[in-house]
Scaffold this motif. Structure first.
Motif, short mmCIF file in Angstrom:
data_model
loop_
_atom_site.label_atom_id
_atom_site.label_comp_id
_atom_site.label_asym_id
_atom_site.label_seq_id
_atom_site.Cartn_x
_atom_site.Cartn_y
_atom_site.Cartn_z
N UNK A 1 -13.87 9.49 3.57
CA UNK A 1 -12.79 9.11 4.50
C UNK A 1 -12.13 7.80 4.11
N UNK A 2 -12.93 6.85 3.69
CA UNK A 2 -12.39 5.55 3.25
C UNK A 2 -11.48 5.74 2.03
N UNK A 3 -11.90 6.59 1.11
CA UNK A 3 -11.10 6.87 -0.08
C UNK A 3 -9.78 7.52 0.28
N UNK A 4 -9.83 8.51 1.17
CA UNK A 4 -8.61 9.19 1.61
C UNK A 4 -7.67 8.18 2.26
N UNK A 5 -8.19 7.38 3.16
CA UNK A 5 -7.34 6.40 3.86
C UNK A 5 -6.70 5.42 2.88
N UNK A 6 -7.46 4.98 1.89
CA UNK A 6 -6.93 4.04 0.91
C UNK A 6 -5.76 4.66 0.14
N UNK A 7 -5.97 5.85 -0.41
CA UNK A 7 -4.91 6.45 -1.22
C UNK A 7 -3.71 6.90 -0.38
N UNK A 8 -3.94 7.37 0.81
CA UNK A 8 -2.83 7.75 1.69
C UNK A 8 -1.99 6.52 2.05
N UNK A 9 -2.65 5.41 2.36
CA UNK A 9 -1.92 4.18 2.69
C UNK A 9 -1.14 3.67 1.48
N UNK A 10 -1.74 3.71 0.31
CA UNK A 10 -1.03 3.29 -0.91
C UNK A 10 0.20 4.16 -1.13
N UNK A 11 0.05 5.48 -0.98
CA UNK A 11 1.17 6.40 -1.17
C UNK A 11 2.25 6.13 -0.13
N UNK A 12 1.83 5.95 1.13
CA UNK A 12 2.79 5.70 2.21
C UNK A 12 3.61 4.45 1.90
N UNK A 13 2.97 3.38 1.45
CA UNK A 13 3.66 2.14 1.13
C UNK A 13 4.64 2.35 -0.02
N UNK A 14 4.19 3.01 -1.07
CA UNK A 14 5.05 3.22 -2.24
C UNK A 14 6.22 4.15 -1.91
N UNK A 15 5.96 5.20 -1.14
CA UNK A 15 7.03 6.12 -0.75
C UNK A 15 8.04 5.39 0.13
#
Length: 100
Positions: free
Chosen positions: A65-79
């Motif tokens: 879950x921590x990994x998913x949250x990290x990558x989703x947040x990174x993608x959200x910021x970049x998008x």
């Protein structure tokens, strides 16, 4: 985008090479299909990346879950940053508008 990425002198070169490859695929396949493949490839790479941090599958599961949250947040910021860039530079990036 994190400051560490902005300080990486080859960050945008790597990103551009992936975008160029996606654009090559767009010549043969629709953008939607290329986009889906691009996202799947990114997700698959990040799953492998996460596996390299873990000693075993139990550690991966523990951090799932921590990994998913990290990558989703990174993608959200970049998008978000890239959408804002295109909104602010639409005419420059997309040419003359068809709006009347």
């Amino acid at each position: 985008m994190g400051a560490d990425l902005k300080e990486d002198p080859t960050f945008f070169d790597r990103a551009d090479s992936l975008i160029n490859l996606a654009n090559e695929h767009c010549a043969e396949t629709g953008r939607g299909k290329v986009s889906a493949s691009f996202m799947y490839g990114c997700a698959r790479f990040q799953a492998w990346n996460a596996a390299t941090w873990a000693g075993n599958s139990g550690e991966m599961l523990e951090k799932r879950n921590e990994t998913i949250e990290y990558f989703v947040e990174q993608y959200r910021t970049m998008l978000s940053e890239n959408l804002d860039d295109y909104i602010g530079n639409f005419a420059k990036y997309m040419g003359p508008s068809n709006d009347h």
